[in-house]
Design an enzyme around this catalytic site. Structure first.
Site, short mmCIF file in Angstrom:
data_model
loop_
_atom_site.label_atom_id
_atom_site.label_comp_id
_atom_site.label_asym_id
_atom_site.label_seq_id
_atom_site.Cartn_x
_atom_site.Cartn_y
_atom_site.Cartn_z
N HIS A 47 37.75 -12.33 5.32
CA HIS A 47 38.15 -12.85 6.62
C HIS A 47 39.60 -12.53 6.95
O HIS A 47 40.51 -12.88 6.21
CB HIS A 47 37.94 -14.37 6.60
CG HIS A 47 37.83 -15.02 7.94
ND1 HIS A 47 36.85 -14.71 8.85
CD2 HIS A 47 38.56 -16.00 8.51
CE1 HIS A 47 36.98 -15.47 9.92
NE2 HIS A 47 38.02 -16.26 9.74
N ASP A 50 33.10 -10.94 4.72
CA ASP A 50 33.30 -12.08 5.62
C ASP A 50 32.00 -12.42 6.34
O ASP A 50 31.49 -11.61 7.12
CB ASP A 50 34.39 -11.74 6.64
CG ASP A 50 34.60 -12.85 7.65
OD1 ASP A 50 34.23 -14.00 7.36
OD2 ASP A 50 35.16 -12.56 8.72
N SER A 60 39.95 -14.84 13.42
CA SER A 60 38.92 -15.87 13.42
C SER A 60 38.66 -16.30 14.87
O SER A 60 38.48 -15.46 15.73
CB SER A 60 39.36 -17.04 12.53
OG SER A 60 38.27 -17.86 12.19
#
Length: 494
Positions: A462, A437, A172
Site C-alpha cells: 500500500h 496491496d 489510499s
C-alpha cells in the site's frame, strides 16, 4: 476491533511518518490569512489556517470554520508548479513536508508544496462535536470542494502566475480524492498522482482477504495451511469452557470469554480482530515507514513464526503473532468486546480517542463507500463470522436505525454514479498500485488510455511509491518512481 479501524492505524503511520485508541498515535489561536511570504528558513512544522465554508453546496449557508494546512516553500522556484498533498482519514503530518517521494519531485521541479488536512480529521474541526447532525457535513464531495477553494485562495494569496500548474498527490483514500479532484475540478488541478486509491465503492469487499491469502501463499503455502489449522483449533477451543480460558490467556484478552455473557457479535469481533493482523501485515509489507514499531512485522517474519513448529501447535503460534502485534502497538491486552467498541464509537466529543478518526471514517464507510473487508470469500482461513451484515450492524448500532442496508445500498450506488467507479474518465492522472496491496482490486491497474496511465508494481504494498526512497527498494519500485516523475514532467510541459 474492526478492520476499518485497524486500517486507520496504519494510515496514521503514513501520515505521521508520511485513529483509533493508542493505535493512532499549534497555535492557540487561528492564524489570520493575510498574504503569505515564501522563506527558505520557514518553519515547516507550524500550523497554518484558512477560512472555509461549512457547506459548499448550500449558497444560503454562510457558516465558516478554520481548516489546517502546511506549507513548504524551500524548493520553490519562481514560475514553478504547486504540489498539493491531500491528507486523508487521519491527522495531517508536518513530517510529510520534509520527506516522501513527492518532496523529491518538488526539488526536481522547483515546486511550492502544500498539505491540506481533511475536514473532521486531525485539528480541522468544522463543528462543535461529532454528532450525526454534524457529520452530515463530512463527505468526499465536501472535502474536494474544500481543496478547490483552497487552491483558489492560495493562487491569490501567493500571487501565483495565472498559468501556474497544480499537481495533486494522495495515497489510499486520499489517492481516490486526488483522482476525483482532477476529474471534478480540471480547471484548478492540472494533474494527479493517485497512489493505492480505491475508486469503486463496494459493500462486501470480500476480495480483500483473497489478496491477503494469495500474498501469504506466494511466500509459503505452509503458512496459509497453518492459519487454517489455527482457525480450526481456535474454533474448537471456543466451544468449551477450558478452551475459552486458554484463548483468553494465549491471546491476552482484556475480558474473559463467558458462555453466558459473551455474545455472537463479540466472537465475530474477536475473529475479525485476529484476521486484521494479517490484513495489516500484508497491506503494509516491507514499506519504508520510518521509526515504526510495525516495520519488522512482514509477511516473511509472520510466516516464519507461524511455520515454526517448535513454538507449539498452530493456535499457539497464531497467539504469539497476535501478542507481537499488541506489543508493537503498545496495547496491554486485546479488546474484542463488541459493546465496548460501539460505546466508544458513539462518543461525539472531540476529546475522545475516536475523534482521531475512528468515528469519522466509520461514518464515511456507512454513508459513501462500504469497503467492508469481510470473510465471505475465505471462511476456512478467517472464519465465516464477519460477513457484510456484521459491518452493516455496526453502522446501525453507532449512528442509528436509519443507517441500515437500504441507506448503504443507495449510498454506494450514489458514490459510483458521482465518480464513475472503475469507469472514471479523466486525463493527466497516474494510478499507482502494488500487487500485494488488497486495495488494488478496487482501483485502476491497467491503463484504459495514454492519458490515464496505470502503474502496477509487482511485490509492493500500500502506497509504496509515496515513501522516502530506500536502498532496499526493489528495481520495479525504483522504476515506477522514475516513470511518475517523467509523467509529471510531461504534464508540466504540455
Amino acid at each position: 476491533m474492526s478492520q476499518l479501524l485497524l486500517s486507520l492505524f496504519f494510515i496514521s503511520l503514513i501520515n505521521n511518518s508520511i485513529s483509533w485508541r493508542t493505535f493512532m498515535r499549534g497555535r492557540s489561536k487561528y492564524g489570520n490569512l493575510g498574504v503569505p511570504t515564501l522563506s527558505k528558513d520557514q518553519e515547516l512544522s507550524s500550523d497554518e489556517w484558512f477560512t472555509q465554508f461549512l457547506d459548499h453546496f448550500n449558497p444560503t449557508d454562510a457558516r465558516v470554520w478554520q481548516q489546517r494546512y502546511f506549507v513548504n516553500g524551500e524548493y520553490y522556484k519562481k514560475g514553478g508548479p504547486v504540489f498539493l498533498m491531500i491528507s486523508g482519514e487521519a491527522a495531517a503530518g508536518s513530517k510529510w513536508m520534509k520527506e516522501g517521494q513527492w518532496i523529491e519531485y518538488a526539488k526536481q521541479f522547483g515546486a511550492l508544496c502544500f498539505q491540506v488536512e481533511h475536514r473532521f480529521y486531525g485539528k480541522s474541526h468544522p463543528t462543535s462535536d461529532l454528532s450525526v447532525k454534524n457529520l452530515m457535513y463530512l463527505s468526499s464531495q465536501q472535502a474536494l470542494a474544500d481543496l478547490a477553494y483552497f487552491i483558489q485562495l492560495m493562487n491569490s494569496n501567493y500571487k501565483l502566475p495565472k498559468d501556474t500548474k497544480w499537481i495533486a498527490f494522495g495515497g489510499s483514500y486520499a489517492g481516490s480524492l486526488a483522482a476525483w479532484l482532477r476529474s471534478k475540478y480540471p480547471h484548478l488541478i492540472h494533474g494527479a498522482v493517485s497512489a493505492s486509491g480505491p475508486l469503486l465503492a463496494e459493500i462486501d469487499f470480500q476480495e480483500y482477504y483473497v489478496v491477503v491469502e494469495n500474498a501469504l501463499k506466494e511466500y509459503s503455502e505452509e503458512c496459509v495451511n497453518t492459519i487454517i489449522k489455527a482457525n480450526q483449533q481456535f474454533h474448537i477451543m471456543l466451544r468449551h469452557p477450558i478452551g475459552q480460558q486458554g484463548i483468553a490467556k494465549k491471546f491476552v484478552l482484556c475480558d474473559p470469554i463467558d458462555s453466558g455473557h459473551t455474545k455472537s457479535n463479540d466472537i465475530s469481533n474477536l475473529y475479525e480482530t485476529i484476521a486484521s493482523i494479517f490484513a495489516g501485515i500484508v497491506q503494509y509489507n516491507k514499506d519504508n515507514r520510518n521509526n515504526s514499531a510495525m516495520a519488522n512485522l512482514t509477511i516473511e517474519s509472520a510466516c516464519n513464526i507461524l511455520t515454526n513448529e517448535t513454538l507449539g501447535i498452530a493456535v499457539d503460534r497464531l497467539a504469539i503473532l497476535s501478542t507481537k502485534m499488541l506489543n508493537a502497538s503498545g496495547e496491554k491486552c486485546l479488546d474484542y468486546m463488541y459493546s465496548k467498541m460501539i460505546h466508544k464509537l458513539r462518543n461525539v466529543t472531540w476529546a475522545s480517542e475516536e475523534a482521531e478518526g475512528g468515528r469519522q471514517w466509520t461514518y464515511q464507510t456507512c454513508t459513501e463507500f462500504g469497503f467492508f473487508q469481510t470473510s465471505t470469500a475465505r471462511p476456512n482461513l478467517f472464519s465465516e463470522t464477519f460477513p457484510a451484515d456484521f459491518f452493516v450492524q455496526q453502522c446501525v448500532d453507532i449512528f442509528g436505525p436509519r443507517y441500515n442496508i437500504h441507506l448503504l445500498n443507495s449510498a454506494i450506488n450514489r458514490t459510483n454514479i458521482l465518480y464513475g467507479g472503475l469507469d472514471l474518465k479523466v486525463t493527466n492522472v497516474v494510478f499507482v498500485h502494488g500487487s500485494t496491496d488488497p486495495w488494488h482490486v478496487l482501483g485502476i491497474t491497467k491503463s484504459p488510455n495514454r492519458q490515464m496511465p496505470a502503474i502496477y508494481i509487482n511485490g509492493t504494498a500500500h502506497c509504496a511509491n509515496m515513501y522516502p526512497p530506500s536502498k532496499n527498494d526493489p528495481p520495479q519500485l525504483k522504476a515506477a518512481r522514475v516513470e511518475i516523475g517523467r509523467l509529471i514532467y510531461q504534464w508540466l510541459h504540455s
